[in-house]
Motif scaffolding. Structure first.
Motif, PDB file in Angstrom:
ATOM      1  N   PRO A 145       0.815  -1.215   0.000  1.00  0.00           N
ATOM      2  CA  PRO A 145       0.000   0.000   0.000  1.00  0.00           C
ATOM      3  C   PRO A 145       0.851   1.269   0.000  1.00  0.00           C
ATOM      4  CG  PRO A 145      -0.878  -1.578   1.567  1.00  0.00           C
ATOM      5  CD  PRO A 145       0.433  -2.124   1.102  1.00  0.00           C
ATOM      6  N   LYS A 146       2.023   1.196   0.627  1.00  0.00           N
ATOM      7  CA  LYS A 146       2.911   2.357   0.650  1.00  0.00           C
ATOM      8  C   LYS A 146       3.403   2.702  -0.751  1.00  0.00           C
ATOM      9  CE  LYS A 146       4.625   1.872   5.397  1.00  0.00           C
ATOM     10  NZ  LYS A 146       5.831   1.679   6.242  1.00  0.00           N
ATOM     11  N   GLU A 147       3.681   1.655  -1.564  1.00  0.00           N
ATOM     12  CA  GLU A 147       4.114   1.905  -2.940  1.00  0.00           C
ATOM     13  C   GLU A 147       3.004   2.580  -3.732  1.00  0.00           C
ATOM     14  OE1 GLU A 147       5.516  -0.380  -7.039  1.00  0.00           O
ATOM     15  OE2 GLU A 147       5.185  -1.552  -5.202  1.00  0.00           O
ATOM     16  N   LEU A 148       1.769   2.115  -3.536  1.00  0.00           N
ATOM     17  CA  LEU A 148       0.645   2.725  -4.240  1.00  0.00           C
ATOM     18  C   LEU A 148       0.485   4.184  -3.833  1.00  0.00           C
ATOM     19  CD1 LEU A 148      -1.780   2.545  -6.124  1.00  0.00           C
ATOM     20  CD2 LEU A 148      -3.132   1.678  -4.203  1.00  0.00           C
ATOM     21  N   VAL A 149       0.619   4.473  -2.544  1.00  0.00           N
ATOM     22  CA  VAL A 149       0.511   5.857  -2.069  1.00  0.00           C
ATOM     23  C   VAL A 149       1.584   6.729  -2.712  1.00  0.00           C
ATOM     24  CG1 VAL A 149       0.774   7.361  -0.069  1.00  0.00           C
ATOM     25  CG2 VAL A 149      -0.602   5.295   0.111  1.00  0.00           C
ATOM     26  N   LEU A 150       2.806   6.206  -2.836  1.00  0.00           N
ATOM     27  CA  LEU A 150       3.884   6.970  -3.465  1.00  0.00           C
ATOM     28  C   LEU A 150       3.578   7.246  -4.932  1.00  0.00           C
ATOM     29  CD1 LEU A 150       7.049   5.247  -1.943  1.00  0.00           C
ATOM     30  CD2 LEU A 150       6.224   7.555  -1.485  1.00  0.00           C
ATOM     31  N   ARG A 151       2.996   6.271  -5.600  1.00  0.00           N
ATOM     32  CA  ARG A 151       2.636   6.471  -7.011  1.00  0.00           C
ATOM     33  C   ARG A 151       1.522   7.511  -7.141  1.00  0.00           C
ATOM     34  NH1 ARG A 151       3.189   0.981 -10.529  1.00  0.00           N
ATOM     35  NH2 ARG A 151       5.016   0.112  -9.489  1.00  0.00           N
ATOM     36  N   VAL A 152       0.568   7.461  -6.233  1.00  0.00           N
ATOM     37  CA  VAL A 152      -0.506   8.459  -6.229  1.00  0.00           C
ATOM     38  C   VAL A 152       0.070   9.855  -6.051  1.00  0.00           C
ATOM     39  CG1 VAL A 152      -2.469   9.346  -4.900  1.00  0.00           C
ATOM     40  CG2 VAL A 152      -2.340   6.908  -5.458  1.00  0.00           C
ATOM     41  N   LYS A 153       0.959  10.003  -5.078  1.00  0.00           N
ATOM     42  CA  LYS A 153       1.560  11.306  -4.810  1.00  0.00           C
ATOM     43  C   LYS A 153       2.348  11.810  -6.017  1.00  0.00           C
ATOM     44  CE  LYS A 153       4.406  13.796  -1.436  1.00  0.00           C
ATOM     45  NZ  LYS A 153       5.120  14.573  -2.470  1.00  0.00           N
ATOM     46  N   LYS A 154       3.118  10.920  -6.632  1.00  0.00           N
ATOM     47  CA  LYS A 154       3.923  11.305  -7.788  1.00  0.00           C
ATOM     48  C   LYS A 154       3.041  11.783  -8.942  1.00  0.00           C
ATOM     49  CE  LYS A 154       7.273   9.485 -11.107  1.00  0.00           C
ATOM     50  NZ  LYS A 154       8.038   8.290 -11.553  1.00  0.00           N
ATOM     51  N   LEU A 155       1.970  11.050  -9.208  1.00  0.00           N
ATOM     52  CA  LEU A 155       1.065  11.424 -10.300  1.00  0.00           C
ATOM     53  C   LEU A 155       0.370  12.756 -10.022  1.00  0.00           C
ATOM     54  CD1 LEU A 155      -0.828   8.288 -11.676  1.00  0.00           C
ATOM     55  CD2 LEU A 155       0.452   9.993 -12.966  1.00  0.00           C
ATOM     56  N   ASP A 210       1.392  15.181  -8.048  1.00  0.00           N
ATOM     57  CA  ASP A 210       2.368  16.270  -8.099  1.00  0.00           C
ATOM     58  C   ASP A 210       2.678  16.646  -9.538  1.00  0.00           C
ATOM     59  OD1 ASP A 210       2.508  16.390  -5.375  1.00  0.00           O
ATOM     60  OD2 ASP A 210       4.389  15.289  -5.192  1.00  0.00           O
ATOM     61  N   ARG A 211       2.790  15.634 -10.394  1.00  0.00           N
ATOM     62  CA  ARG A 211       3.120  15.897 -11.791  1.00  0.00           C
ATOM     63  C   ARG A 211       1.956  16.540 -12.548  1.00  0.00           C
ATOM     64  NH1 ARG A 211       3.597  10.794 -14.835  1.00  0.00           N
ATOM     65  NH2 ARG A 211       1.504  11.297 -15.549  1.00  0.00           N
ATOM     66  N   CYS A 212       0.758  16.074 -12.250  1.00  0.00           N
ATOM     67  CA  CYS A 212      -0.413  16.512 -13.025  1.00  0.00           C
ATOM     68  C   CYS A 212      -0.986  17.848 -12.563  1.00  0.00           C
ATOM     69  CB  CYS A 212      -1.509  15.444 -12.959  1.00  0.00           C
ATOM     70  SG  CYS A 212      -1.071  13.907 -13.785  1.00  0.00           S
TER      71      CYS A 212
END
Length: 218
Positions: free
Chosen positions: A105-115, A117-119
């Motif tokens: 779940p931590k990896e998914l949260v990091l991916r959410v944050k990255k997306l 921030d980028r978008c």
């Protein structure tokens, strides 16, 4: 204001875990067990997380519905099958990221944050060849008229701008715009470029044959 994340996952335990992790990071989470459970939303969703294998309609079908309403909102697909076919099909249909079960779940949260921030960048607007690029809203205008770019067309435009005057290979564009490994032909870059040029004909993008593209200073 907190970003709103919509999650469709039929496994209740996993749905509750993901929801809990995202809420701890300050996101507002709208959680559903199926596509059919999603009724008309009164709130703007900033990111979607969709399980591919759902009862009734699939995550792919939901993604097509979302893309008809909003071509730019980021989408993450999750699946119990770690198969290249699912990944390629999902990315080609317009997903921004893909993660296979089981995952942290931590990896998914990091991916959410990255997306997110980028978008949803918090920078000033850009003027390019007479076009206005609103980085916060991810919208492009031509003399006040909205230019209807897809998410990948917008990402390509921004990548070219950030590397103005520098030649970019097709593989560099693939790595940035598609992010994860793409197993198709790199000619998808040419198709994407052709569509963007058609919508923004004043852009001065040089084709470097056998190499890639370069945005001229304008």
């Amino acid at each position: 204001m907190s970003s709103i994340v919509a999650l469709i996952e039929d496994e209740k335990n996993l749905r509750d875990i993901i929801k809990s992790y995202l809420e701890k990071e300050g996101y507002k989470v709208l959680a559903y067990e199926s596509v059919e459970a999603v009724e008309d939303l009164n709130e703007e969703v900033h990111l979607w997380i969709l399980d591919i294998m759902l009862p009734g309609k699939s995550g792919f079908e939901m993604m097509e519905r979302i893309r008809k309403e909003d071509a730019k909102v980021p989408i993450i697909l999750i699946s119990a099958r770690d198969q290249d076919f699912d990944k390629i099909m999902g990315l080609e249909k317009g997903a921004d990221d893909y993660i296979a079960k089981p995952f942290s779940p931590k990896e998914l949260v990091l991916r959410v944050k990255k997306l997110l921030d980028r978008c949803y960048q918090k920078e000033e607007n850009i003027t390019l060849a007479g076009y206005t690029i609103e980085l916060k809203t991810r919208k492009v205008y031509d003399k006040g008229k909205l230019v209807d770019l897809s998410n990948r067309e917008y990402m390509l435009l921004l990548f070219l701008y950030k590397n103005k005057e520098h030649p970019l290979t097709r593989n560099e564009i693939l790595d940035h715009v598609w992010e994860r490994d793409y197993f198709g032909n790199d000619r998808v870059v040419d198709d994407l470029m052709r569509r963007m040029r058609k919508k923004m004909p004043r852009l001065q993008v040089e084709t470097i044959y056998g190499y890639g593209y370069r945005l001229e200073g304008n």
